[in-house]
Scaffold this motif. Structure first.
Motif, PDB file in Angstrom:
ATOM      1  N   ARG A  63       0.873  -1.246   0.031  1.00 33.96           N
ATOM      2  CA  ARG A  63       0.006  -0.032   0.004  1.00 33.96           C
ATOM      3  C   ARG A  63       0.923   1.180  -0.019  1.00 33.96           C
ATOM      4  O   ARG A  63       1.792   1.371   0.762  1.00 33.96           O
ATOM      5  CB  ARG A  63      -0.715  -0.060   1.320  1.00 33.96           C
ATOM      6  CG  ARG A  63      -1.775  -1.101   1.217  1.00 33.96           C
ATOM      7  CD  ARG A  63      -2.629  -1.025   2.431  1.00 33.96           C
ATOM      8  NE  ARG A  63      -3.551  -2.341   2.561  1.00 33.96           N
ATOM      9  CZ  ARG A  63      -5.023  -2.261   2.024  1.00 33.96           C
ATOM     10  NH1 ARG A  63      -5.271  -1.199   1.333  1.00 33.96           N
ATOM     11  NH2 ARG A  63      -5.718  -3.435   2.038  1.00 33.96           N
ATOM     12  N   ARG A  87      -1.594   9.399  -5.268  1.00 29.92           N
ATOM     13  CA  ARG A  87      -2.258   8.368  -4.914  1.00 29.92           C
ATOM     14  C   ARG A  87      -3.311   7.704  -5.595  1.00 29.92           C
ATOM     15  O   ARG A  87      -3.639   6.671  -5.765  1.00 29.92           O
ATOM     16  CB  ARG A  87      -2.705   8.470  -3.286  1.00 29.92           C
ATOM     17  CG  ARG A  87      -3.462   7.265  -2.590  1.00 29.92           C
ATOM     18  CD  ARG A  87      -3.629   7.512  -1.211  1.00 29.92           C
ATOM     19  NE  ARG A  87      -4.069   6.255  -0.406  1.00 29.92           N
ATOM     20  CZ  ARG A  87      -5.746   6.378  -0.451  1.00 29.92           C
ATOM     21  NH1 ARG A  87      -6.602   7.096  -0.656  1.00 29.92           N
ATOM     22  NH2 ARG A  87      -6.027   5.130   0.153  1.00 29.92           N
ATOM     23  N   LEU A  91      -3.892   4.070  -7.212  1.00 27.32           N
ATOM     24  CA  LEU A  91      -5.092   3.212  -6.651  1.00 27.32           C
ATOM     25  C   LEU A  91      -5.634   3.001  -8.342  1.00 27.32           C
ATOM     26  O   LEU A  91      -6.426   1.835  -8.199  1.00 27.32           O
ATOM     27  CB  LEU A  91      -5.990   4.012  -6.020  1.00 27.32           C
ATOM     28  CG  LEU A  91      -5.408   4.386  -4.665  1.00 27.32           C
ATOM     29  CD1 LEU A  91      -6.609   5.075  -3.742  1.00 27.32           C
ATOM     30  CD2 LEU A  91      -5.309   3.053  -3.913  1.00 27.32           C
ATOM     31  N   ASN A  94      -3.348   0.314  -9.732  1.00 24.31           N
ATOM     32  CA  ASN A  94      -3.109  -0.812  -8.924  1.00 24.31           C
ATOM     33  C   ASN A  94      -1.439  -0.998  -9.213  1.00 24.31           C
ATOM     34  O   ASN A  94      -1.153  -1.966  -9.072  1.00 24.31           O
ATOM     35  CB  ASN A  94      -3.604  -2.089  -9.118  1.00 24.31           C
ATOM     36  CG  ASN A  94      -3.329  -3.080  -8.122  1.00 24.31           C
ATOM     37  OD1 ASN A  94      -3.501  -2.515  -6.793  1.00 24.31           O
ATOM     38  ND2 ASN A  94      -3.103  -4.301  -8.311  1.00 24.31           N
ATOM     39  N   GLU A 116       2.270   3.329   3.468  1.00 26.32           N
ATOM     40  CA  GLU A 116       1.555   3.737   4.227  1.00 26.32           C
ATOM     41  C   GLU A 116       1.937   3.952   5.638  1.00 26.32           C
ATOM     42  O   GLU A 116       1.612   5.085   6.455  1.00 26.32           O
ATOM     43  CB  GLU A 116       0.228   2.741   4.268  1.00 26.32           C
ATOM     44  CG  GLU A 116      -0.801   3.035   3.088  1.00 26.32           C
ATOM     45  CD  GLU A 116      -2.264   2.310   3.543  1.00 26.32           C
ATOM     46  OE1 GLU A 116      -2.085   1.254   4.361  1.00 26.32           O
ATOM     47  OE2 GLU A 116      -3.129   2.467   2.960  1.00 26.32           O
TER      48      GLU A 116
END
Length: 580
Positions: A63, A87, A91, A94, A116
């Motif tokens: 992450r 980010r 996302l 992926n 993260e």
């Protein structure tokens, strides 16, 4: 023997039953993640199958919050491409998006990313790419356009240019609509690629996904590329319009709404979430009762879900029989209809000419040839470049606000033609569009676009200048030109120009564009059909100069096209930071 055989079968059955639970739910059922080069997952090259010089470093279950990427330069003269990744992009894909890989090369990529937990990681990846692979057709002299860099000034090394070009017709089904139109012209495929200031190709769109050879819906030249505020690209093509991101991820791809056909040249996005597209109207009923398909003379506005919210029928807004400029055109080059045998000869208008994509007057022929749209949010109007008429501003009420062209032949609209003035506001004398002083109208122009310094830039191609043809074709020239328009006084002042001094070598009979670039206070110009009439390949010229009166050349790239009589369409600066 029989009992032994039964025991063996029973043993196999028991053995099978005993291992199945372990395989289904046990430790062995999990698939091991492919091992990546670093602590993340594998590198997926060309992830969406249409942009071969892109890739994604899969997250591999990690992450991340953000990342930084540098595609290392190839050799001593190469150019690094560096960008931050937000980010949202991580996302969406992926993984970490890689843009700007070299073709047929072992690329080295430095990646810095934050987990993260807040921990930063630094890794280096290697990605081998394939050679550039596109269509090959008869008559080509080179596999791909060649970018020859002439100059790059300090501070402009990081420029990336999106080049839009054309290729020869491929053998394909005839799609000419029964009532004319421009569908047959729309059989051309196209080149779409990004070059850096070293002349290396750093992105290209695979043509095969968009090949319309065997599909009427997919036929057409991909034209009107624009980068959106979020980095995505919009474009239209024949009977469709679409939106993609730079990695090739499809946002949408839609057919034109029913009743509208034959897009070419332009699609734009407005600041209130709609798209404006230059199309034509199918089965148009003329006042004389004839039913035709129109040619490049309709604008439609489409909302985010594909509903048509407005249309502009230029056949009713302007006069489709105005012929003063069309009769002065060089018939060897009308858009991409190139006929070298007609060089220097004026277009001959025939009253009973067939309907379709022909330079002529009247609805159903190529009387207007809209090649650009801009939206003016200040008064909810559109500015249109009509190659065969002039530059016109039209309101949502379908009323003409002003016309930038020679004041000849504008029946009922003469009072809408802007009056040329000098820098002191004094009226200039003009005779058939030829004016005194340092002022000239744009002729057979392209890309009439507003700037953020309250001016209008136009690429003045220069054919039909003064409603005439010169004594020799080599006397022609093109310009990038900037105008200041006072809509209250209905005046226009020419405040900047470039290209006249370059003469015939920089002349583009068709296509081309000019953009004011506020980030470097420069003018990007693309003489996209320069050299069209040379015996060898055409040599489109990309020139970026300072936007002041010094007009210093900051970047110049001369492009050798792949075959004679081929042109490029437009060029624009690509902003990688917007995309990721």
């Amino acid at each position: 023997m029989k009992n032994s055989f039964k025991l063996s079968i029973a043993a196999l059955i028991v053995a099978g039953l005993s291992v199945q639970p372990a395989m289904a739910g046990g430790k062995d059922a999990a698939t091991a993640a492919p091992k990546g080069q670093g602590e993340l997952g594998i590198v997926v090259i060309n992830p969406y199958k249409i942009a071969p010089l892109t890739a994604i470093i899969d997250l591999g279950g990690k992450r991340l919050t953000n990342a930084e990427v540098t595609i290392r330069a190839k050799g001593k003269k190469g150019i690094d491409i560096s960008y931050d990744v937000q980010r949202k992009a991580i996302l969406t894909h992926n993984g970490i998006p890689l843009f700007g890989l070299y073709a047929n090369y072992m690329n080295v990529i430095d990646v810095k990313y934050q987990l993260e937990s807040g921990e930063w990681k630094n890794e280096t990846y290697k990605v081998q790419t394939q050679p550039i692979y596109t269509n090959a057709v008869d008559g080509q002299l080179a596999p791909f356009p060649e970018n020859n860099v002439q100059k790059v000034a300090k501070g402009f090394e990081d420029r990336l240019y999106f080049i839009l070009g054309t290729q020869r017709d491929l053998e394909s089904k005839n799609m000419q609509w029964s009532r004319g139109g421009a569908a047959d012209w729309n059989s051309h495929p196209s080149y779409n690629y990004v070059t850096d200031t070293a002349g290396d190709v750093r992105w290209y769109l695979s043509p095969f996904r968009f090949d319309g050879t065997d599909s009427n819906e997919m036929r057409g030249v991909m034209m009107g590329w624009h980068q959106m505020d979020n980095g995505e690209m919009i474009v239209a093509k024949g009977q469709s319009y679409m939106r993609y991101d730079l990695l090739g991820r499809k946002v949408f791809e839609r057919r034109l709404p029913r009743g509208y056909i034959d897009h070419s040249h332009e699609i734009i996005a407005t600041d209130h979430g709609t798209y404006m597209i230059r199309v034509a109207k199918k089965d148009y009923h003329r006042p004389d009762g004839k039913v035709v398909n129109t040619v490049r003379d309709y604008i439609i506005e489409i909302d985010a879900t594909g509903n048509v919210v407005e249309e502009w029928d230029l056949n009713t807004i302007l006069d489709p029989t105005r012929d003063v400029l069309i009769k002065a055109l060089d018939s060897s080059a009308v858009c991409l209809n190139i006929d070298m045998d007609k060089m220097g000869k004026k277009v001959e208008l025939e009253p009973d000419a067939p309907f379709g994509d022909h330079a002529g007057i009247g609805t159903g022929r190529n009387w207007s040839h809209v090649n650009s749209i801009d939206y003016d949010a200040k008064d909810d109007s559109i500015i249109l470049s009509l190659r065969h008429q002039g530059t016109v501003k039209v309101g949502r009420d379908k009323k003409v606000k002003w016309i930038l062209a020679g004041n000849v032949g504008w029946k009922g609209l003469s009072d809408k033609v802007l009056t040329p003035v000098d820098d002191k506001g004094r009226k200039l004398d003009c005779n058939r569009g030829v004016c005194e002083g340092d002022f000239d109208f744009p002729w057979t122009q392209h890309t009439a676009w507003l700037t953020d310094r309250d001016t209008l830039t136009v690429f003045d191609n220069g054919d039909g200048r003064g409603f005439d043809q010169p004594a020799m074709p080599t006397m022609k020239y093109s310009r990038g030109v900037e105008y200041k328009i006072d809509e209250d006084k209905m005046t226009v002042e020419q405040v900047w120009e470039y290209g006249k001094e370059r003469g015939y070598d920089w002349y583009s009979a068709v296509t081309s564009n000019v953009n004011y670039m506020s980030d470097k206070d420069s003018m990007l110009m693309f003489s996209a059909s320069a050299g069209l009439f040379d015996k060898g390949r055409s040599h489109p010229i990309l020139t970026e100069v300072s936007a002041d009166q010094d007009k210093d050349i900051k970047v110049e790239i001369r492009i050798n096209h792949v075959a004679p009589r081929l042109v490029m369409y437009r060029a624009q600066v690509l902003d990688v930071e917007l995309a990721f």
